[in-house]
Design a protein around this motif. Structure first.
Motif, PDB file in Angstrom:
ATOM      1  N   GLN A  53      35.991  66.111  26.342  1.00  0.00           N
ATOM      2  CA  GLN A  53      36.431  66.709  27.598  1.00  0.00           C
ATOM      3  C   GLN A  53      36.716  68.186  27.377  1.00  0.00           C
ATOM      4  OE1 GLN A  53      40.156  66.151  30.206  1.00  0.00           O
ATOM      5  NE2 GLN A  53      39.071  64.211  30.442  1.00  0.00           N
ATOM      6  N   VAL A 105      35.616  67.347  36.539  1.00  0.00           N
ATOM      7  CA  VAL A 105      36.038  67.214  35.145  1.00  0.00           C
ATOM      8  C   VAL A 105      34.838  67.567  34.280  1.00  0.00           C
ATOM      9  CG1 VAL A 105      37.026  65.681  33.409  1.00  0.00           C
ATOM     10  CG2 VAL A 105      37.592  65.360  35.839  1.00  0.00           C
ATOM     11  N   GLY A 115      27.740  64.995  38.693  1.00  0.00           N
ATOM     12  CA  GLY A 115      27.747  64.387  40.015  1.00  0.00           C
ATOM     13  C   GLY A 115      29.005  63.580  40.259  1.00  0.00           C
ATOM     14  N   PHE A 116      29.029  62.889  41.369  1.00  0.00           N
ATOM     15  CA  PHE A 116      30.226  62.143  41.776  1.00  0.00           C
ATOM     16  C   PHE A 116      30.572  61.005  40.820  1.00  0.00           C
ATOM     17  CE2 PHE A 116      28.763  63.920  45.877  1.00  0.00           C
ATOM     18  CZ  PHE A 116      29.923  64.618  46.202  1.00  0.00           C
ATOM     19  N   VAL A 117      31.854  60.833  40.615  1.00  0.00           N
ATOM     20  CA  VAL A 117      32.338  59.679  39.859  1.00  0.00           C
ATOM     21  C   VAL A 117      32.361  58.495  40.823  1.00  0.00           C
ATOM     22  CG1 VAL A 117      34.313  58.739  38.581  1.00  0.00           C
ATOM     23  CG2 VAL A 117      33.765  61.202  38.414  1.00  0.00           C
ATOM     24  N   LEU A 118      31.887  57.348  40.394  1.00  0.00           N
ATOM     25  CA  LEU A 118      31.882  56.171  41.260  1.00  0.00           C
ATOM     26  C   LEU A 118      33.296  55.567  41.351  1.00  0.00           C
ATOM     27  CD1 LEU A 118      28.526  54.578  40.035  1.00  0.00           C
ATOM     28  CD2 LEU A 118      28.918  56.113  41.990  1.00  0.00           C
ATOM     29  N   PRO A 119      33.537  54.801  42.433  1.00  0.00           N
ATOM     30  CA  PRO A 119      34.895  54.326  42.710  1.00  0.00           C
ATOM     31  C   PRO A 119      35.576  53.603  41.549  1.00  0.00           C
ATOM     32  CG  PRO A 119      33.494  53.887  44.583  1.00  0.00           C
ATOM     33  CD  PRO A 119      32.603  54.439  43.503  1.00  0.00           C
ATOM     34  N   HIS A 120      34.813  52.864  40.760  1.00  0.00           N
ATOM     35  CA  HIS A 120      35.479  52.104  39.699  1.00  0.00           C
ATOM     36  C   HIS A 120      35.008  52.535  38.319  1.00  0.00           C
ATOM     37  CE1 HIS A 120      37.204  49.708  42.796  1.00  0.00           C
ATOM     38  NE2 HIS A 120      35.996  49.475  43.299  1.00  0.00           N
ATOM     39  N   GLU A 121      34.524  53.738  38.255  1.00  0.00           N
ATOM     40  CA  GLU A 121      33.909  54.210  37.024  1.00  0.00           C
ATOM     41  C   GLU A 121      34.872  55.109  36.258  1.00  0.00           C
ATOM     42  OE1 GLU A 121      29.473  56.019  36.223  1.00  0.00           O
ATOM     43  OE2 GLU A 121      30.696  56.953  37.773  1.00  0.00           O
ATOM     44  N   ASP A 122      34.898  54.958  34.966  1.00  0.00           N
ATOM     45  CA  ASP A 122      35.712  55.854  34.154  1.00  0.00           C
ATOM     46  C   ASP A 122      35.031  57.232  34.100  1.00  0.00           C
ATOM     47  OD1 ASP A 122      37.753  56.748  32.595  1.00  0.00           O
ATOM     48  OD2 ASP A 122      37.639  55.082  31.168  1.00  0.00           O
ATOM     49  N   LEU A 123      35.842  58.267  33.870  1.00  0.00           N
ATOM     50  CA  LEU A 123      35.311  59.629  33.922  1.00  0.00           C
ATOM     51  C   LEU A 123      34.201  59.854  32.890  1.00  0.00           C
ATOM     52  CD1 LEU A 123      38.725  61.519  34.329  1.00  0.00           C
ATOM     53  CD2 LEU A 123      37.079  60.955  36.117  1.00  0.00           C
ATOM     54  N   VAL A 136      35.841  63.643  43.399  1.00  0.00           N
ATOM     55  CA  VAL A 136      35.922  63.920  41.965  1.00  0.00           C
ATOM     56  C   VAL A 136      34.533  63.833  41.368  1.00  0.00           C
ATOM     57  CG1 VAL A 136      36.891  63.186  39.756  1.00  0.00           C
ATOM     58  CG2 VAL A 136      38.286  63.071  41.837  1.00  0.00           C
ATOM     59  N   THR A 137      34.165  64.876  40.660  1.00  0.00           N
ATOM     60  CA  THR A 137      32.849  64.893  40.017  1.00  0.00           C
ATOM     61  C   THR A 137      33.010  65.142  38.520  1.00  0.00           C
ATOM     62  OG1 THR A 137      32.579  67.272  40.385  1.00  0.00           O
ATOM     63  CG2 THR A 137      31.731  65.825  42.094  1.00  0.00           C
ATOM     64  N   GLU A 146      25.494  60.329  34.553  1.00  0.00           N
ATOM     65  CA  GLU A 146      24.832  61.469  35.207  1.00  0.00           C
ATOM     66  C   GLU A 146      23.874  62.174  34.246  1.00  0.00           C
ATOM     67  OE1 GLU A 146      24.621  62.511  38.204  1.00  0.00           O
ATOM     68  OE2 GLU A 146      26.188  61.402  39.263  1.00  0.00           O
TER      69      GLU A 146
END
Lengths: 244, 244
Positions: free
Chosen positions: A82, A100, A51-59, A16-17, A66
């Motif tokens: 959004q 997203v 870029g990539f969303v981190l494992p515990h990061e909100d969108l 997910v990016t 980024e």
DNA sequence: TAAATAAATTTCAACTTGACAATAACTAAT
DNA sequence: ATTAGTTATTGTCAAGTTGAAATTTATTTA
């Protein structure tokens, strides 16, 4: 949500990016912030910052991060909305990536980019993007087209366009932003009247802007008012005479 | 997209799901299709139909498939629009799940649900959802609130509301849908005039609906016309007198 | 044939729009 | 200091739209 018995290995793995469309106005030209890719597929093509969303990061946090990393933009008041999610299975040749997309308007950034890993960030005129002549990575052309349309229609019925300004602005400056974004001409008197008749849409600061060096009556200054919507909305209408 | 050297194991694993908000009108009451969960977290709570996106499946296709599987709805003409993506890191207690929400209006489905794995599908009145008294799974309350608002505002300036009808409809029936969805009363004469003045918004079929058994002039029948937008839009205004 | 009912059309004043004219408040050049 | 040029703001007027309510039309039932 289905209710199959739960097994963490059941679900297919996705990346997910986030991607961010930053719109700005440089001297009556609507521009968008893009980055020229240095490697990977679509090398040398233009792409959206993201870029990539981190494992515990909100969108949304990922989008803000980024943007800061890649373009050094970190506006407190960034309105960041959004736009939509793009997840066609073939959109990234390397793997399954769902992105997203977010968008925001920022005040005049001409070349204040750099810092972070902003390889080759530039603000590109929207006309160039819309012409289809620019080589864009992934499905970023579609994202851009959607973002431009979203901004244009939100300008009809909200005060988003006030975000093009750092601070206060005159009605003319505000109208110029509309004319550039919509590529139309708007009748100055009628535009002013329309804004005035919703008393809380713009708040007068009481100040007046210094006249142009070319002379002319000094204009009243305004900031965004408490009322964020305009009803009935402004109309795009009236196509601009084609330039040269 | 960042441009770090690419390694397939670099990216954090996410599950991606879709959820679908189906709105329908049952005898002047706006309702939404929900499923009662049989297991897992939020057992017995209500949830949106939805589920995991398959590895090579497009997002929209996943939404259509889950809808079919869980509720047996498979309307050819389903308009299904993307609502937004919800990805708070804590939204599913089991793992990181990002869900892409869709919404659509379907014609009157009272109890035509069942088939597939529709454990316990029901259409629930929007008033009940908005009251906050219903126990909803995950962040589905937020998704629902957003979907309801999206529908209400799209009804102002588009013809989405025509999707509440299978076939043709009278202006009164159309107005009733607006009144139920917005919880307002609308002036019948003015409503009719407003629709008429955009000649292509509704197309008259030439037929007339049979009069009510209570008598009255038979109403002209219409279908959605080629013009999908209404400008200026309809206004919500006028709060309805609170019912008992 | 006369209610009763509901759809469709009309009325009328208030408001909004679009096109454009007039006035106000400045600067720069005589 | 006066005048011309420039830009902002306000005003005018006919045409169009709105909100509230009345009237007309086409049915059914008593």
């Amino acid at each position: 949500m289905t209710e199959k018995p739960y097994d963490p290995h059941d679900y297919p793995p996705f990346a997910v990016t986030v991607d961010v469309v930053i719109l700005t106005m440089v001297k009556k030209t609507l521009k968008i912030l893009l980055i020229q890719r240095g490697q990977g597929p679509f090398r040398d093509a233009w792409a959206l910052p993201g870029g990539f969303v981190l494992p515990h990061e909100d969108l949304r946090d990922a989008a803000v991060r980024e943007l800061k990393e890649e373009t050094n933009i970190s506006d407190e008041a960034l309105h960041l909305e959004q736009l939509g999610t793009y997840g066609s299975p073939e959109r990234d040749p390397r793997m399954r990536v769902v992105t997203v997309a977010y968008w925001a308007i920022v005040p005049n950034l001409d070349k204040p980019i750099g810092g972070g890993d902003a390889r080759h960030a530039e603000v590109v005129p929207v006309a160039e993007i819309e012409s289809g002549r620019l080589r864009l990575a992934f499905d970023h052309e579609k994202i851009l087209i959607d973002a431009i349309e979203r901004m244009r229609s939100k300008m009809e019925y909200t005060n988003v366009a006030t975000n093009f300004f750092e601070d206060s602005f005159t009605v003319s400056e505000f109208r110029n932003v509309y004319e550039a974004a919509w590529d139309t001409e708007l009748n100055p008197g009628n535009f002013q009247r329309k804004l005035q008749q919703s008393a809380d849409f713009l708040t007068p600061t009481g100040e007046k802007s210094p006249s142009e060096s070319s002379g002319g009556r000094p204009a009243d200054l305004y900031t965004a008012g408490p009322e964020k919507d305009l009803s009935p909305p402004l109309k795009r209408s009236k196509p601009k005479k084609p330039s040269k």
